[in-house]
Design a protein around this motif. Structure first.
Motif, PDB file in Angstrom:
ATOM      1  N   GLN A  82      34.387  99.212   1.962  1.00  0.00           N
ATOM      2  CA  GLN A  82      34.599 100.083   0.879  1.00  0.00           C
ATOM      3  C   GLN A  82      33.710 101.059   0.896  1.00  0.00           C
ATOM      4  OE1 GLN A  82      34.937  98.220  -2.933  1.00  0.00           O
ATOM      5  NE2 GLN A  82      34.684  99.911  -4.084  1.00  0.00           N
ATOM      6  N   ASN A  83      32.327 100.679   1.105  1.00  0.00           N
ATOM      7  CA  ASN A  83      31.021 101.516   1.337  1.00  0.00           C
ATOM      8  C   ASN A  83      30.953 102.107   2.963  1.00  0.00           C
ATOM      9  OD1 ASN A  83      28.646 102.576   1.955  1.00  0.00           O
ATOM     10  ND2 ASN A  83      27.749 101.343   0.150  1.00  0.00           N
ATOM     11  N   TYR A  84      31.089 103.071   3.022  1.00  0.00           N
ATOM     12  CA  TYR A  84      31.309 103.676   4.418  1.00  0.00           C
ATOM     13  C   TYR A  84      29.966 102.994   5.270  1.00  0.00           C
ATOM     14  CZ  TYR A  84      33.722 106.968   1.543  1.00  0.00           C
ATOM     15  OH  TYR A  84      34.506 107.766   0.765  1.00  0.00           O
ATOM     16  N   ALA A  85      28.866 102.943   4.863  1.00  0.00           N
ATOM     17  CA  ALA A  85      27.558 102.562   5.578  1.00  0.00           C
ATOM     18  C   ALA A  85      27.432 103.127   6.610  1.00  0.00           C
ATOM     19  CB  ALA A  85      27.955 100.910   5.779  1.00  0.00           C
ATOM     20  N   GLN A 138      36.625 112.335   5.369  1.00  0.00           N
ATOM     21  CA  GLN A 138      35.777 112.471   6.531  1.00  0.00           C
ATOM     22  C   GLN A 138      34.701 111.404   6.979  1.00  0.00           C
ATOM     23  OE1 GLN A 138      34.396 116.561   6.179  1.00  0.00           O
ATOM     24  NE2 GLN A 138      36.073 117.283   7.230  1.00  0.00           N
ATOM     25  N   ARG A 139      34.200 110.981   5.841  1.00  0.00           N
ATOM     26  CA  ARG A 139      33.250 109.794   6.211  1.00  0.00           C
ATOM     27  C   ARG A 139      34.053 108.410   6.422  1.00  0.00           C
ATOM     28  NH1 ARG A 139      29.065 110.819   1.120  1.00  0.00           N
ATOM     29  NH2 ARG A 139      28.378 113.142   1.716  1.00  0.00           N
ATOM     30  N   GLN A 140      35.205 108.240   5.649  1.00  0.00           N
ATOM     31  CA  GLN A 140      36.001 107.301   5.819  1.00  0.00           C
ATOM     32  C   GLN A 140      36.502 107.289   7.316  1.00  0.00           C
ATOM     33  OE1 GLN A 140      36.394 104.059   5.558  1.00  0.00           O
ATOM     34  NE2 GLN A 140      36.680 104.128   3.321  1.00  0.00           N
ATOM     35  N   ARG A 141      36.884 108.201   7.717  1.00  0.00           N
ATOM     36  CA  ARG A 141      37.604 108.456   9.239  1.00  0.00           C
ATOM     37  C   ARG A 141      36.207 108.064  10.192  1.00  0.00           C
ATOM     38  NH1 ARG A 141      39.646 113.533   7.357  1.00  0.00           N
ATOM     39  NH2 ARG A 141      41.847 113.189   6.952  1.00  0.00           N
ATOM     40  N   VAL A 142      35.236 108.399  10.095  1.00  0.00           N
ATOM     41  CA  VAL A 142      33.781 107.993  10.871  1.00  0.00           C
ATOM     42  C   VAL A 142      33.922 106.431  10.812  1.00  0.00           C
ATOM     43  CG1 VAL A 142      31.462 108.266  11.396  1.00  0.00           C
ATOM     44  CG2 VAL A 142      32.985 110.380  10.372  1.00  0.00           C
ATOM     45  N   PHE A 155      41.338  94.273  13.300  1.00  0.00           N
ATOM     46  CA  PHE A 155      40.592  95.268  12.455  1.00  0.00           C
ATOM     47  C   PHE A 155      40.916  94.624  10.874  1.00  0.00           C
ATOM     48  CE2 PHE A 155      41.773  98.558  15.714  1.00  0.00           C
ATOM     49  CZ  PHE A 155      40.597  99.340  15.795  1.00  0.00           C
ATOM     50  N   LEU A 156      39.882  94.612  10.307  1.00  0.00           N
ATOM     51  CA  LEU A 156      39.578  94.038   8.931  1.00  0.00           C
ATOM     52  C   LEU A 156      39.241  95.264   8.015  1.00  0.00           C
ATOM     53  CD1 LEU A 156      37.863  90.778   9.468  1.00  0.00           C
ATOM     54  CD2 LEU A 156      39.935  91.126   9.305  1.00  0.00           C
ATOM     55  N   PHE A 157      40.014  95.418   7.152  1.00  0.00           N
ATOM     56  CA  PHE A 157      39.865  96.467   6.005  1.00  0.00           C
ATOM     57  C   PHE A 157      39.561  96.064   4.622  1.00  0.00           C
ATOM     58  CE2 PHE A 157      42.367  98.519   9.147  1.00  0.00           C
ATOM     59  CZ  PHE A 157      41.663 100.094   9.400  1.00  0.00           C
ATOM     60  N   ASP A 158      38.390  96.304   3.898  1.00  0.00           N
ATOM     61  CA  ASP A 158      38.090  95.628   2.675  1.00  0.00           C
ATOM     62  C   ASP A 158      38.121  96.943   1.548  1.00  0.00           C
ATOM     63  OD1 ASP A 158      37.546  94.073   0.501  1.00  0.00           O
ATOM     64  OD2 ASP A 158      35.553  93.570   1.298  1.00  0.00           O
ATOM     65  N   GLU A 159      39.442  97.060   0.922  1.00  0.00           N
ATOM     66  CA  GLU A 159      39.312  98.079  -0.010  1.00  0.00           C
ATOM     67  C   GLU A 159      38.794  99.247   0.466  1.00  0.00           C
ATOM     68  OE1 GLU A 159      39.979  97.157  -4.011  1.00  0.00           O
ATOM     69  OE2 GLU A 159      39.131  95.285  -3.811  1.00  0.00           O
ATOM     70  N   PRO A 160      39.148  99.916   1.643  1.00  0.00           N
ATOM     71  CA  PRO A 160      38.268 101.057   2.204  1.00  0.00           C
ATOM     72  C   PRO A 160      38.700 102.284   1.381  1.00  0.00           C
ATOM     73  CG  PRO A 160      40.513 100.639   3.475  1.00  0.00           C
ATOM     74  CD  PRO A 160      40.135  99.759   2.487  1.00  0.00           C
ATOM     75  N   ASN A 163      37.003 104.620  -2.791  1.00  0.00           N
ATOM     76  CA  ASN A 163      36.070 105.595  -3.273  1.00  0.00           C
ATOM     77  C   ASN A 163      36.484 106.673  -3.292  1.00  0.00           C
ATOM     78  OD1 ASN A 163      34.014 103.690  -3.969  1.00  0.00           O
ATOM     79  ND2 ASN A 163      33.164 103.674  -1.743  1.00  0.00           N
ATOM     80  N   LEU A 164      37.921 106.985  -2.866  1.00  0.00           N
ATOM     81  CA  LEU A 164      38.521 108.329  -2.886  1.00  0.00           C
ATOM     82  C   LEU A 164      39.606 108.703  -3.900  1.00  0.00           C
ATOM     83  CD1 LEU A 164      39.672 107.844   0.722  1.00  0.00           C
ATOM     84  CD2 LEU A 164      37.375 108.760   0.022  1.00  0.00           C
ATOM     85  N   ASP A 165      39.506 110.064  -4.227  1.00  0.00           N
ATOM     86  CA  ASP A 165      40.500 110.367  -5.093  1.00  0.00           C
ATOM     87  C   ASP A 165      41.885 110.139  -4.957  1.00  0.00           C
ATOM     88  OD1 ASP A 165      41.528 112.707  -3.914  1.00  0.00           O
ATOM     89  OD2 ASP A 165      39.561 113.629  -3.969  1.00  0.00           O
ATOM     90  N   ALA A 166      42.913 110.410  -6.002  1.00  0.00           N
ATOM     91  CA  ALA A 166      44.089 109.917  -5.761  1.00  0.00           C
ATOM     92  C   ALA A 166      44.739 110.623  -4.467  1.00  0.00           C
ATOM     93  CB  ALA A 166      44.920 110.110  -7.134  1.00  0.00           C
ATOM     94  N   LYS A 167      44.700 112.015  -4.505  1.00  0.00           N
ATOM     95  CA  LYS A 167      45.376 112.683  -3.405  1.00  0.00           C
ATOM     96  C   LYS A 167      44.915 112.272  -1.948  1.00  0.00           C
ATOM     97  CE  LYS A 167      46.394 117.379  -1.919  1.00  0.00           C
ATOM     98  NZ  LYS A 167      46.123 118.844  -2.270  1.00  0.00           N
TER      99      LYS A 167
END
Length: 351
Positions: A82-85, A138-142, A155-160, A163-167
């Protein structure tokens, strides 16, 4: 790519057991979503697959190999949090190549993999930027690119997308699903948002209280929920549940109000049955046997959500047409026999 098998997985923190014998088989190349309310154990289970949490009992296998005692770096998985880190002092390219840099990979190999991942994610023009110069999407894509560069089996995704807006969430859902189609790699995705689960998954694993409630394709869970919990959790607005009693072959609310729905054969007189009806399956009918008061109206354009109260209990209804009544009105309703869901009033299991 690899399958992931979870066999009777248990997790305890001291004397407190938070996962109670979870079983699931995730096929090679499948996109599976773990969904459930907060505290149900979905992130804990994902972290156990990743090796970030020890397993207290049972077994987890990746690609046919039991990984209970393997550290995360030896499981050939990659996790998007969830945090891009992202490292703020590194460029996009350096962030994406970081794991390969630690592994001592040749520069040519790193550059090739970064370029390929950047091309897939539309990051090529941004490779020399720092994270502070990027938008949230863009940070999430990185962060995803950093995982792709590793070429993991899973691949594991934990609520990625939390932190993004609805759109942007809607856009990123589409991009992650497209990424899965392109790579064909096994993906396990955790979310509390059942709309994300419905729109992205090949199959969904519904968890509650550390137990699996149902596993199935999105529309399978929507059309034939295994119990009243899944019925109300999957679908928005949630399914309406009416508590009824079997009287002379009919299902009656409060022992009096006729629902117009016949009791299934074999149910004893006085047996408690919960009727489930989706909000879009409840119809206005001047001659309908049920009466409810309108407490809220939410127009969304193509649909209108109507909240009602019947005998002190809330009901949701979705209308395709514009309502000709206002808040405070009394409406007569009809529950059709078609598309009805029946659940045992005690166990909650589907009848």
């Amino acid at each position: 790519m690899a399958s992931v098998t979870i066999q009777n997985a248990v997790k305890r923190y001291g004397k407190v057991e938070v996962l109670h014998g979870v079983d699931a088989a995730i096929r090679d190349g499948e996109f599976v979503v773990l969904v459930g309310p907060s505290g149900c154990g979905k992130s804990t289970l994902l972290r156990m697959i990743a090796g970030l949490e020890d397993i207290s009992g049972g077994a987890i296998s990746i690609g046919g190999r039991v990984v209970n005692d393997l550290p995360p770096k030896e499981r050939d998985i990659s996790m998007v949090f969830q945090n891009y880190a992202l490292y703020p002092h590194m460029t996009v390219a350096e962030n994406m190549a970081f794991s390969m840099t630690l592994a001592g990979a040749p520069k040519a190999e790193k550059d090739r993999r970064v370029r390929e991942a950047a091309e897939i994610l539309g990051l090529t023009p941004l490779l020399e930027r720092k994270p502070k110069e990027l938008s949230g999407g863009q940070r999430q894509r990185v962060a995803m690119g950093r995982s792709i560069v590793r070429s993991p089996q899973v691949f594991l995704f934990d609520e990625p997308l939390s932190n993004l807006d609805a759109k942007l969430r809607v856009q990123m859902r589409s991009e992650i699903k497209a990424l899965h189609r392109r790579l064909g790699t096994t993906m396990i995705y955790v979310t509390h948002d059942q709309v994300e689960a419905m729109t992205m998954a090949d199959r969904i694993i519904v968890l509650q209280g550390g137990r699996v409630e149902q596993i199935g394709a999105p529309l399978e869970l929507y059309d034939r929920p295994a119990n009243s919990f899944v019925a109300q959790f999957i679908g928005s607005p949630a399914m309406n549940l009416f508590t009824t009693t079997v009287r002379n072959g009919q299902l009656l609310i409060d022992g009096v109000a006729r629902t117009g729905i016949a009791a299934p054969a074999g149910l004893a007189e006085g047996c408690v049955v919960r009727i489930g009806k989706r909000p879009e399956e409840i119809a206005l009918d001047a001659a309908g046997p049920l009466s409810a008061n309108v407490v809220n109206i939410e127009p969304t354009g193509s649909e209108t959500f109507v909240e009602l109260v019947m005998n002190g209990k809330p009901i949701s209804m979705v209308m395709r047409s514009r309502p000709d009544f206002g808040i405070g009105a009394t409406c007569s309703l009809r529950l059709d026999q078609g598309s009805v869901h029946l659940f045992d009033g005690v166990s909650g299991l589907r009848i």
